[in-house]
Design a protein around this motif. Structure first.
Motif, PDB file in Angstrom:
ATOM      1  N   CYS A  24      28.050  12.223 -93.897  1.00 36.31           N
ATOM      2  CA  CYS A  24      28.595  13.177 -92.907  1.00 36.31           C
ATOM      3  C   CYS A  24      28.648  14.589 -93.467  1.00 36.31           C
ATOM      4  CB  CYS A  24      30.000  12.751 -92.472  1.00 36.31           C
ATOM      5  SG  CYS A  24      30.050  11.269 -91.483  1.00 36.31           S
ATOM      6  N   SER A  60      33.235  18.367 -89.464  1.00 42.95           N
ATOM      7  CA  SER A  60      33.322  17.389 -90.559  1.00 42.95           C
ATOM      8  C   SER A  60      34.631  16.622 -90.509  1.00 42.95           C
ATOM      9  CB  SER A  60      33.195  18.084 -91.914  1.00 42.95           C
ATOM     10  OG  SER A  60      31.913  18.598 -92.084  1.00 42.95           O
ATOM     11  N   LEU A  63      34.399  14.029 -87.853  1.00 41.70           N
ATOM     12  CA  LEU A  63      33.548  12.922 -88.296  1.00 41.70           C
ATOM     13  C   LEU A  63      34.259  12.053 -89.323  1.00 41.70           C
ATOM     14  CD1 LEU A  63      30.082  14.710 -88.614  1.00 41.70           C
ATOM     15  CD2 LEU A  63      30.747  12.997 -86.916  1.00 41.70           C
ATOM     16  N   THR A  68      34.216   8.204 -91.254  1.00 43.60           N
ATOM     17  CA  THR A  68      34.286   8.031 -92.702  1.00 43.60           C
ATOM     18  C   THR A  68      35.473   7.193 -93.141  1.00 43.60           C
ATOM     19  OG1 THR A  68      33.212  10.161 -93.015  1.00 43.60           O
ATOM     20  CG2 THR A  68      34.368   9.251 -94.911  1.00 43.60           C
TER      21      THR A  68
END
Length: 174
Positions: A24, A60, A63, A68
């Motif tokens: 990612c 980020s 994500l 993650t």
């Protein structure tokens, strides 16, 4: 309607989470580099870099929250702020490494500069991963787990294997 239990995803292991973090973060970083170059040709580069950095950090963090670290939903504003803080710390580490290089080597070559920058960036990335996993997204998992545990009534099943002994049986056994 979804229950808290169905929304909660199992947290991935450290290796899986790290691989997802690299995927990612690396993907967003690569896209950001192209975006900064493109936007920097129309507006001052420093402004383009700031705008893309803010946007890429937001993306980020989303994500990382969803994919993650298995938080199971959108990142909270607190998580965004903490993630931005860890990104700023990583930025400071790479800047300090480059300043230190400039102090130690009068005219470093491009290869040495890239090696120092990428090494500092990797070190900061590992530290950032640890902060995100242990601090930023750990609270979300523990809160969601607590919500699952307190979401509904607990049903217990009691099974008897034999009938209780009467007083006569107890006296004979003694």
């Amino acid at each position: 309607m979804e229950t808290a239990q169905s929304k909660q995803q199992a947290a991935p292991g450290a290796f899986t989470a790290f691989a997802r973090f690299v995927l990612c973060g690396g993907g967003v970083g690569l896209a950001s580099s192209f975006a900064v170059a493109s936007l920097g040709s129309r507006i001052p580069w420093i402004l383009a870099n700031a705008l893309i950095t803010v946007g890429s950090t937001l993306l980020s963090t989303e994500l990382h929250a969803r994919f993650t670290f298995g938080a199971g939903g959108r990142a909270t504003w607190r998580q965004h702020a903490q993630s931005a803080g860890s990104a700023a710390a990583a930025y400071a580490v790479t800047c300090m490494a480059m300043l230190l290089l400039q102090q130690l080597v009068a005219t470093p070559g491009a290869v040495l500069e890239q090696a120092v920058y990428l090494s500092a960036s990797a070190l900061a990335g590992v530290a950032r991963f640890a902060v995100l996993r242990i601090v930023v997204f750990a609270r979300n998992r523990s809160q969601a787990t607590a919500a699952v545990l307190t979401a509904g009534p607990v049903q217990a099943t009691v099974t008897r294997t034999s009938a209780p002994a009467g007083p006569a049986a107890l006296c004979r056994a003694a």
